[in-house]
Design an enzyme around this catalytic site. Structure first.
Site, PDB file in Angstrom:
ATOM      1  N   THR A 133      47.630  16.878 -90.293  1.00 44.31           N
ATOM      2  CA  THR A 133      47.449  16.570 -88.875  1.00 44.31           C
ATOM      3  C   THR A 133      48.516  15.599 -88.367  1.00 44.31           C
ATOM      4  O   THR A 133      49.058  14.814 -89.152  1.00 44.31           O
ATOM      5  CB  THR A 133      46.046  15.952 -88.674  1.00 44.31           C
ATOM      6  N   ASP A 134      48.729  15.602 -87.059  1.00 50.55           N
ATOM      7  CA  ASP A 134      49.655  14.612 -86.473  1.00 50.55           C
ATOM      8  C   ASP A 134      49.025  13.218 -86.430  1.00 50.55           C
ATOM      9  O   ASP A 134      49.723  12.235 -86.167  1.00 50.55           O
ATOM     10  CB  ASP A 134      50.103  15.043 -85.065  1.00 50.55           C
ATOM     11  N   GLU A 135      47.700  13.141 -86.701  1.00 52.91           N
ATOM     12  CA  GLU A 135      47.042  11.830 -86.620  1.00 52.91           C
ATOM     13  C   GLU A 135      47.535  10.878 -87.708  1.00 52.91           C
ATOM     14  O   GLU A 135      47.325   9.672 -87.618  1.00 52.91           O
ATOM     15  CB  GLU A 135      45.519  11.996 -86.683  1.00 52.91           C
ATOM     16  N   TYR A 159      39.468   9.064 -91.135  1.00 50.87           N
ATOM     17  CA  TYR A 159      39.914  10.457 -91.234  1.00 50.87           C
ATOM     18  C   TYR A 159      41.423  10.532 -91.425  1.00 50.87           C
ATOM     19  O   TYR A 159      41.920  11.118 -92.391  1.00 50.87           O
ATOM     20  CB  TYR A 159      39.506  11.248 -89.978  1.00 50.87           C
ATOM     21  N   LYS A 163      43.743  11.739 -94.645  1.00 51.62           N
ATOM     22  CA  LYS A 163      44.715  12.839 -94.562  1.00 51.62           C
ATOM     23  C   LYS A 163      46.111  12.336 -94.927  1.00 51.62           C
ATOM     24  O   LYS A 163      46.872  13.026 -95.607  1.00 51.62           O
ATOM     25  CB  LYS A 163      44.733  13.452 -93.148  1.00 51.62           C
TER      26      LYS A 163
HETATM   27  N1  LIG Z   1      41.137  20.755 -85.849  1.00 53.15           N
HETATM   28  C1  LIG Z   1      42.323  20.270 -85.543  1.00 53.15           C
HETATM   29  O1  LIG Z   1      42.635  20.070 -84.372  1.00 53.15           O
HETATM   30  C2  LIG Z   1      43.344  20.014 -86.626  1.00 53.15           C
HETATM   31  C3  LIG Z   1      44.642  19.694 -86.249  1.00 53.15           C
HETATM   32  C4  LIG Z   1      45.614  19.511 -87.252  1.00 53.15           C
HETATM   33  C5  LIG Z   1      45.263  19.645 -88.581  1.00 53.15           C
HETATM   34  N2  LIG Z   1      43.975  19.936 -88.927  1.00 53.15           N
HETATM   35  C6  LIG Z   1      43.688  20.092 -90.363  1.00 53.15           C
HETATM   36  O2  LIG Z   1      43.425  21.478 -90.575  1.00 53.15           O
HETATM   37  C7  LIG Z   1      42.445  21.632 -91.592  1.00 53.15           C
HETATM   38  C8  LIG Z   1      41.291  22.477 -91.084  1.00 53.15           C
HETATM   39  O3  LIG Z   1      40.706  21.819 -89.956  1.00 53.15           O
HETATM   40  P1  LIG Z   1      39.458  22.453 -89.199  1.00 53.15           P
HETATM   41  O4  LIG Z   1      39.449  21.904 -87.825  1.00 53.15           O
HETATM   42  O5  LIG Z   1      39.445  23.919 -89.413  1.00 53.15           O
HETATM   43  O6  LIG Z   1      38.263  21.788 -90.028  1.00 53.15           O
HETATM   44  P2  LIG Z   1      36.731  22.210 -90.105  1.00 53.15           P
HETATM   45  O7  LIG Z   1      35.979  20.935 -90.253  1.00 53.15           O
HETATM   46  O8  LIG Z   1      36.378  23.157 -89.000  1.00 53.15           O
HETATM   47  O9  LIG Z   1      36.635  23.057 -91.457  1.00 53.15           O
HETATM   48  C9  LIG Z   1      36.753  22.479 -92.737  1.00 53.15           C
HETATM   49  C10 LIG Z   1      36.307  23.499 -93.774  1.00 53.15           C
HETATM   50  O10 LIG Z   1      36.468  22.889 -95.072  1.00 53.15           O
HETATM   51  C11 LIG Z   1      35.281  23.104 -95.826  1.00 53.15           C
HETATM   52  N3  LIG Z   1      35.136  21.979 -96.768  1.00 53.15           N
HETATM   53  C12 LIG Z   1      34.889  20.681 -96.471  1.00 53.15           C
HETATM   54  N4  LIG Z   1      34.795  19.944 -97.599  1.00 53.15           N
HETATM   55  C13 LIG Z   1      35.039  20.797 -98.631  1.00 53.15           C
HETATM   56  C14 LIG Z   1      35.103  20.642-100.040  1.00 53.15           C
HETATM   57  N5  LIG Z   1      34.912  19.442-100.628  1.00 53.15           N
HETATM   58  N6  LIG Z   1      35.385  21.724-100.801  1.00 53.15           N
HETATM   59  C15 LIG Z   1      35.577  22.946-100.237  1.00 53.15           C
HETATM   60  N7  LIG Z   1      35.507  23.155 -98.903  1.00 53.15           N
HETATM   61  C16 LIG Z   1      35.246  22.096 -98.111  1.00 53.15           C
HETATM   62  C17 LIG Z   1      34.156  23.157 -94.804  1.00 53.15           C
HETATM   63  O11 LIG Z   1      33.014  23.830 -95.311  1.00 53.15           O
HETATM   64  C18 LIG Z   1      34.828  23.897 -93.650  1.00 53.15           C
HETATM   65  O12 LIG Z   1      34.699  25.290 -93.803  1.00 53.15           O
HETATM   66  C19 LIG Z   1      42.024  20.219 -92.022  1.00 53.15           C
HETATM   67  O13 LIG Z   1      42.743  19.890 -93.187  1.00 53.15           O
HETATM   68  C20 LIG Z   1      42.452  19.345 -90.853  1.00 53.15           C
HETATM   69  O14 LIG Z   1      42.780  18.049 -91.296  1.00 53.15           O
HETATM   70  C21 LIG Z   1      43.012  20.125 -87.980  1.00 53.15           C
END
Ligand SMILES: NC(=O)c1ccc[n+]([C@@H]2O[C@H](COP(=O)([O-])OP(=O)(O)OC[C@H]3O[C@@H](n4cnc5c(N)ncnc54)[C@H](O)[C@@H]3O)[C@@H](O)[C@H]2O)c1
Length: 362
Positions: A133-135, A159, A163
């Protein structure tokens, strides 16, 4: 390629899998613990493809991961599994440390062990793509400036700190052990299948139900929004063509204040869902200012020039087109919304698979 995707039942992971199954020839092994944020219903028809397999697993389970690598023998890993909600990390950071830090460390070790035993040709082609993430960059002062791949890390919340730590682990496994890694840092995503604890789906669903639309502080926090399907395309592009060891920032060139995002959703709802809930004259009348989140970052904005220049990726959706699609999706997918808001998806998961591994709860 056969790609082991972690977190494939989440918001972005499910978009990646839908894209991989529907738009490419790659195969997918979805490794997901199915926490509250994991919902297999988000995969739709793609879960029925013969190129799709599912393993319910905690990424901190080393034995389970080693067996999964041996059983499926993937060509690449796309690591998206994470605890991802900033507010939850403030109330309970332990899960974030468990999954984002410990889990990433365990996954890296399982991938390294598997990678080192591969025949030379497969080893040369293997990739470990870490999705971040950009955070991790902290926040920007004022309206100028953008996060580049060289911006120093300065995370603010549990969080983003977890990350940031996971990004450092991934780079160390490259530098120390030669694991062929790719790292991407992306701005805020939005789009279909987004869990309604996050701003955009929360506002749409609350507005439809006539509930208050909570806006933190003065609503002046600026985020750079990217449509989730554009992110999925970018991730696959980086996996296929990115240079090993490199980081790519991914963003939508769509900076908007939170209050403006809420107002735009209200305007779209006036047009697409003109029948208001009882007692509501205008959706925007439901906007309610609430106490700001502690440590709330003021502005994030991504410089996505490198991925555009080197890999030719650009977002296809503008914020106007993406937000319109998103609002329309939430107006037309009552089944998915009802499953999530009633908790029925969790009951289904537990009937199907039992409680999450390691949760100790029935
Ligand atoms: N949502 C955003 O805006 C955003 C932006 C940039 C980066 N990201 C990154 O992208 C990735 C996905 O984000 P998202 O929004 O889809 O998240 P989300 O919370 O919707 O999904 C996370 C998934 O990971 C699974 N999970 C959690 N803990 C686990 C574990 N210990 N073992 C196996 N599976 C596990 C959950 O069941 C879920 O399906 C993350 O790494 C997040 O940091 C998200």
């Amino acid at each position: 390629m056969k790609i082991l995707v972690t977190g494939g039942a989440g918001f972005i992971g499910s978009a990646v899998i839908r894209y991989l199954i529907n738009e490419t020839e790659h195969s997918v092994v979805n490794v997901d613990k199915l926490t509250y944020a994991g919902n297999l219903a988000s995969l739709g028809q793609s879960a029925e493809s013969p190129r799709y397999a599912f393993e319910r697993l905690d990424i901190a389970d080393a034995d389970g991961l080693n067996a999964t690598f041996e059983r499926h023998r993937p060509d690449a890993v796309m690591h998206l599994a994470a605890e991802s909600h900033v507010d939850r990390s403030i109330h309970g950071p332990a899960d974030f440390i468990h999954t984002n830090l410990v889990g990433t460390g365990v996954l890296l070790e399982a991938a390294r062990r598997y990678f080192e035993a591969l025949p030379a040709a497969r080893r040369a082609a293997f990739r470990f793509h870490h999705v971040s993430t950009d955070e991790v960059y902290g926040d920007l002062d004022g309206p100028e400036g953008l996060f580049t791949e060289e911006t120093p890390y300065a995370p603010s919340s549990p969080y983003s700190a977890s990350k940031a730590g996971s990004d450092h682990l991934v780079r160390a496994w490259h530098r120390t052990y030669g694991l062929p890694v790719l790292v991407t840092n992306c701005s805020n995503n939005y789009g279909p299948f987004h869990f309604p604890e996050k701003l955009i789906p929360l506002i749409i669903l609350n507005a439809r139900a006539g509930r208050p639309l909570p806006v933190y502080g003065d609503g002046g926090q600026v985020r750079d929004w990217l449509y989730v399907e554009d992110h999925a395309r970018a991730l696959v592009r980086v996996l296929e063509a990115g240079e090993v060891g490199e980081t790519y920032n991914i963003g939508g060139h769509n900076e908007h204040r939170n209050l403006e995002v809420v107002e735009r959703i209200c305007a779209l709802l006036e047009e697409l869902a003109p029948t208001h809930p009882e007692g509501v004259a205008r959706y925007a009348d439901l906007i309610t200012y609430v106490t700001d989140r502690p440590g709330h970052d003021r502005r994030y904005a991504i410089d996505a020039e490198k991925i555009e220049r080197e890999l030719g990726w650009r977002p296809q959706e503008s914020f106007d087109s993406g937000l319109r699609k998103t609002v329309a999706w939430y107006l037309n997918n009552d089944d998915w919304i009802a499953g999530v808001t009633s908790g029925a998806y969790r009951e289904w998961t537990e009937r199907q698979y039992g409680a999450p591994p390691g949760s100790g709860t029935p």
